[in-house]
Scaffold this active site. Sequence first.
Site, PDB file in Angstrom:
ATOM      1  N   LYS A 268       8.994  -3.950  -4.148  1.00  0.00           N
ATOM      2  CA  LYS A 268       7.769  -4.349  -4.852  1.00  0.00           C
ATOM      3  C   LYS A 268       7.564  -3.330  -5.970  1.00  0.00           C
ATOM      4  O   LYS A 268       6.920  -2.297  -5.779  1.00  0.00           O
ATOM      5  CB  LYS A 268       6.619  -4.326  -3.843  1.00  0.00           C
TER       6      LYS A 268
HETATM    7  N1  PPE Z   1       5.045 -12.442  -3.775  1.00  0.00           N
HETATM    8  C1  PPE Z   1       4.591 -11.625  -4.743  1.00  0.00           C
HETATM    9  C2  PPE Z   1       5.228 -11.675  -6.080  1.00  0.00           C
HETATM   10  C3  PPE Z   1       3.535 -10.758  -4.481  1.00  0.00           C
HETATM   11  O1  PPE Z   1       3.098  -9.951  -5.443  1.00  0.00           O
HETATM   12  C4  PPE Z   1       2.929 -10.762  -3.207  1.00  0.00           C
HETATM   13  C5  PPE Z   1       1.785  -9.853  -2.910  1.00  0.00           C
HETATM   14  C6  PPE Z   1       3.444 -11.635  -2.225  1.00  0.00           C
HETATM   15  C7  PPE Z   1       4.497 -12.457  -2.543  1.00  0.00           C
HETATM   16  C8  PPE Z   1       2.911 -11.669  -0.826  1.00  0.00           C
HETATM   17  O2  PPE Z   1       3.258 -10.512  -0.111  1.00  0.00           O
HETATM   18  P1  PPE Z   1       2.330  -9.930   1.047  1.00  0.00           P
HETATM   19  O3  PPE Z   1       1.125  -9.369   0.406  1.00  0.00           O
HETATM   20  O4  PPE Z   1       3.177  -8.897   1.705  1.00  0.00           O
HETATM   21  O5  PPE Z   1       2.018 -11.052   1.954  1.00  0.00           O
HETATM   22  N2  PPE Z   1       0.958  -9.525  -4.027  1.00  0.00           N
HETATM   23  C9  PPE Z   1       0.106  -8.367  -3.999  1.00  0.00           C
HETATM   24  C10 PPE Z   1      -0.446  -8.017  -5.362  1.00  0.00           C
HETATM   25  C11 PPE Z   1      -1.487  -8.893  -5.943  1.00  0.00           C
HETATM   26  C12 PPE Z   1      -2.113  -8.313  -7.204  1.00  0.00           C
HETATM   27  O6  PPE Z   1      -2.610  -9.107  -8.019  1.00  0.00           O
HETATM   28  O7  PPE Z   1      -2.139  -7.089  -7.379  1.00  0.00           O
HETATM   29  C13 PPE Z   1      -0.969  -8.498  -2.933  1.00  0.00           C
HETATM   30  O8  PPE Z   1      -1.272  -9.606  -2.485  1.00  0.00           O
HETATM   31  O9  PPE Z   1      -1.502  -7.463  -2.530  1.00  0.00           O
END
Ligand code: PPE
Length: 305
Positions: A158
């Site tokens: 990430k």
């Molecule tokens: N895909 C992406 C591209 C992504 O950024 C997130 C989280 C997810 C999937 C889901 O992952 P998880 O949170 O582990 O279930 N995105 C983070 C950032 C959002 C933001 O705008 O800043 C979040 O949800 O914290």
Amino acid sequence: MIPKTAKIWMDGKLVDWDHATVHVLTHTLHYGLGVFEGIRCYETRQGPAIYRLDEHVARLFNSARIFLLDIPYTQREIREAIIKTVQVNRMKECYIRPLVYIGYGAMGLYPKDNPVSVSIAVWSWGAYLGEEGLKNGIKVKTSSFIRNHVNANMTRGKICGYYVNSQLAKKEAISCGYDEALLLDTEGYVAEGSGENVFIVRNGVLKTTPLTSILEGITRDSILEIAKDEGIDIREERFTRDELYIADEAFFTGTAAEITPIRELDGRVIGQGKPGRITKKLQSIFFDIVKGKNKKYKSWLTRVK
Ligand code: PPE
């Protein structure tokens, strides 16, 4: 503006919010190589509890490993620092943002001896795609931007720079009157949202995209586990945008987005145009878990005393 809290953890010190600053020549600010996490802490009857803290800390370290960043702390130290930051800010419920970044020193693409720093901020963050979206579903647009090829930008990590692509997609979707973007992969299959993973339900089968060109979402993993325990038929396989058009239900998952139903994609109404039965069921189990009302998954919560 996000609401200020009292302190931000910066390399072991709890710094006042207004003084939590860095030099403008901070390497990550120029070149985008930094890794971060998004974690939520929820209010439960037993006090605040952080959702799947160990998995988030592990992913932060895995992101750093992929991108060759040497975090100068142990996982245990970061875990404790996260808990402490929630505690000192007296947060009942909050979003937690740990960030690992390359600091000030050399410029250019090879910052050999620049320090690697860590910060942890917390703030209140309500429904990411709006309360209304969480309840009744959102309108999504397939983006004209595609997710990076995995060999251009590895998606298991990430990293900050990954979100340039996400921001392009999000801005496009909003400017066209939608709430969120859906990005396809380099081969044209559905990948994920700008900051969410995606699921569909068709003929009772729950499908999500495989972990090839998407972030390995912790909410995605939670939903797969809950669905398995509920006896729902699950598949991790590629699908196309037209399969989403004719799905009975669809939803996004993410720490920020939680479980947000999708009611429309590219002007096609999904199912009945409102959250479907399985979506609502999974959403309700998820919110019970995070709020400490489901004993079966209590190991997913870390209490903050
Ligand atoms: N895909 C992406 C591209 C992504 O950024 C997130 C989280 C997810 C999937 C889901 O992952 P998880 O949170 O582990 O279930 N995105 C983070 C950032 C959002 C933001 O705008 O800043 C979040 O949800 O914290």
